[in-house]
Enzyme design. Sequence first.
Site, mmCIF file in Angstrom:
data_model
loop_
_atom_site.group_PDB
_atom_site.id
_atom_site.type_symbol
_atom_site.label_atom_id
_atom_site.label_comp_id
_atom_site.label_asym_id
_atom_site.label_seq_id
_atom_site.Cartn_x
_atom_site.Cartn_y
_atom_site.Cartn_z
ATOM 1 N N LYS A 174 0.843 -1.204 0.000
ATOM 2 C CA LYS A 174 0.000 0.000 0.000
ATOM 3 C C LYS A 174 0.877 1.254 0.000
ATOM 4 O O LYS A 174 2.100 1.188 0.241
ATOM 5 C CB LYS A 174 -0.919 -0.044 1.216
ATOM 6 C CG LYS A 174 -1.903 -1.226 1.232
ATOM 7 C CD LYS A 174 -2.775 -1.152 2.489
ATOM 8 C CE LYS A 174 -3.620 -2.389 2.684
ATOM 9 N NZ LYS A 174 -4.395 -2.319 3.950
ATOM 10 N N GLU A 223 -9.402 -10.740 -7.253
ATOM 11 C CA GLU A 223 -8.521 -9.577 -7.060
ATOM 12 C C GLU A 223 -7.394 -9.548 -8.086
ATOM 13 O O GLU A 223 -7.015 -8.469 -8.560
ATOM 14 C CB GLU A 223 -7.951 -9.594 -5.632
ATOM 15 C CG GLU A 223 -9.010 -9.340 -4.565
ATOM 16 C CD GLU A 223 -8.500 -9.512 -3.149
ATOM 17 O OE1 GLU A 223 -9.291 -9.335 -2.216
ATOM 18 O OE2 GLU A 223 -7.298 -9.826 -2.960
ATOM 19 N N HIS A 261 -1.699 -5.496 1.675
ATOM 20 C CA HIS A 261 -2.941 -6.254 1.485
ATOM 21 C C HIS A 261 -2.577 -7.646 0.989
ATOM 22 O O HIS A 261 -1.698 -7.794 0.137
ATOM 23 C CB HIS A 261 -3.840 -5.582 0.446
ATOM 24 C CG HIS A 261 -4.956 -6.474 -0.019
ATOM 25 N ND1 HIS A 261 -6.141 -6.603 0.667
ATOM 26 C CD2 HIS A 261 -5.040 -7.334 -1.072
ATOM 27 C CE1 HIS A 261 -6.912 -7.489 0.048
ATOM 28 N NE2 HIS A 261 -6.267 -7.940 -1.014
ATOM 29 N N TYR A 319 -12.029 -2.735 -2.535
ATOM 30 C CA TYR A 319 -12.528 -2.745 -1.162
ATOM 31 C C TYR A 319 -14.055 -2.716 -1.092
ATOM 32 O O TYR A 319 -14.628 -2.256 -0.095
ATOM 33 C CB TYR A 319 -11.917 -1.575 -0.381
ATOM 34 C CG TYR A 319 -10.523 -1.874 0.150
ATOM 35 C CD1 TYR A 319 -10.242 -3.060 0.835
ATOM 36 C CD2 TYR A 319 -9.490 -0.956 -0.005
ATOM 37 C CE1 TYR A 319 -8.979 -3.327 1.326
ATOM 38 C CE2 TYR A 319 -8.208 -1.221 0.488
ATOM 39 C CZ TYR A 319 -7.956 -2.411 1.163
ATOM 40 O OH TYR A 319 -6.705 -2.680 1.663
ATOM 41 N N ASN A 351 -1.400 -0.103 7.404
ATOM 42 C CA ASN A 351 -0.774 -1.359 7.834
ATOM 43 C C ASN A 351 0.017 -2.026 6.711
ATOM 44 O O ASN A 351 0.174 -3.241 6.679
ATOM 45 C CB ASN A 351 -1.834 -2.295 8.416
ATOM 46 C CG ASN A 351 -2.933 -2.588 7.420
ATOM 47 O OD1 ASN A 351 -2.874 -2.150 6.270
ATOM 48 N ND2 ASN A 351 -3.928 -3.326 7.840
HETATM 49 P P1 IDP Z 1 -6.921 -7.162 6.154
HETATM 50 O O1 IDP Z 1 -6.170 -6.166 5.295
HETATM 51 O O2 IDP Z 1 -6.076 -7.648 7.300
HETATM 52 O O3 IDP Z 1 -7.536 -8.292 5.356
HETATM 53 P P2 IDP Z 1 -9.623 -6.072 6.404
HETATM 54 O O4 IDP Z 1 -10.514 -6.297 7.592
HETATM 55 O O5 IDP Z 1 -9.961 -6.795 5.146
HETATM 56 O O6 IDP Z 1 -8.118 -6.365 6.866
HETATM 57 O O7 IDP Z 1 -9.626 -4.492 6.130
HETATM 58 C C1 IDP Z 1 -9.095 -3.985 4.946
HETATM 59 C C2 IDP Z 1 -8.220 -2.791 5.279
HETATM 60 O O8 IDP Z 1 -9.056 -1.754 5.807
HETATM 61 C C3 IDP Z 1 -7.185 -3.034 6.363
HETATM 62 O O9 IDP Z 1 -6.005 -3.634 5.881
HETATM 63 C C4 IDP Z 1 -6.954 -1.637 6.877
HETATM 64 O O10 IDP Z 1 -6.087 -0.889 5.994
HETATM 65 C C5 IDP Z 1 -8.356 -1.039 6.817
HETATM 66 N N1 IDP Z 1 -9.113 -1.202 8.060
HETATM 67 C C6 IDP Z 1 -9.702 -2.330 8.552
HETATM 68 N N2 IDP Z 1 -10.330 -2.098 9.717
HETATM 69 C C7 IDP Z 1 -10.153 -0.796 9.984
HETATM 70 C C8 IDP Z 1 -10.564 0.060 11.071
HETATM 71 O O11 IDP Z 1 -11.228 -0.360 12.022
HETATM 72 N N3 IDP Z 1 -10.167 1.368 10.999
HETATM 73 C C9 IDP Z 1 -9.432 1.875 9.960
HETATM 74 N N4 IDP Z 1 -9.028 1.097 8.922
HETATM 75 C C10 IDP Z 1 -9.377 -0.215 8.938
HETATM 76 MG MG MG Z 2 -9.062 -8.184 3.924
#
Ligand code: IDP
Ligand code: MG
Length: 148
Positions: free
Chosen positions: A9, A126, A115, A49, A112
């Site tokens: 990212k 995807e 992805h 997303y 974070n």
């Molecule tokens: P993942 O990337 O670990 O699969 P997902 O739940 O699919 O996590 O969420 C997609 C992305 O959305 C996350 O990687 C993160 O960047 C963002 N995200 C998820 N939950 C939150 C939140 O509670 N607050 C802000 N951003 C979030």
């Molecule tokens: Mg995810």
Amino acid sequence: MQQTLILLKPDCVQRRLIGNVIQRFEQKGLRLAGLKLVQSSKELAEKHYAVHKGKPFYDSLLSFLTSGPTVAMVWEGREAVAVCRNLMGVTDGAKAPPGTIRGDHALSVQNNLIHGSDSAENAALEIALWFKPDELVRSSMADGSWVG
Ligand code: IDP
Ligand code: MG
């Protein structure tokens, strides 16, 4: 042999962590089948997303993913989806264990770094979203019989 979509990212690119992260996938024994630098459009980010549409963080997440270049990659190998998710660590960087990509380099939930597809079915969808078929390369690795 399983494939998965990995995105480095915009925070990963801006923090100059591309090489660090790619090295981890290489060292694990996965094979790189596709790689490019992409400036994601809002449309691409929305499709990627779509599952999170309506959540409180959705708009911020789209802004984040479109805020700069993203490295899009396809990695393949045995159990590639789960192997990559384990290398990444859990979503919240503060909770991801040391030794994982997020555990070593992320503190934020949103920013974070990475992805990774969460199932083989979603990986196929995807990969088709981010890559044209002719952008993926079939080959075998010289050490394939050792790495398995
Ligand atoms: P993942 O990337 O670990 O699969 P997902 O739940 O699919 O996590 O969420 C997609 C992305 O959305 C996350 O990687 C993160 O960047 C963002 N995200 C998820 N939950 C939150 C939140 O509670 N607050 C802000 N951003 C979030
Ligand atoms: Mg995810």
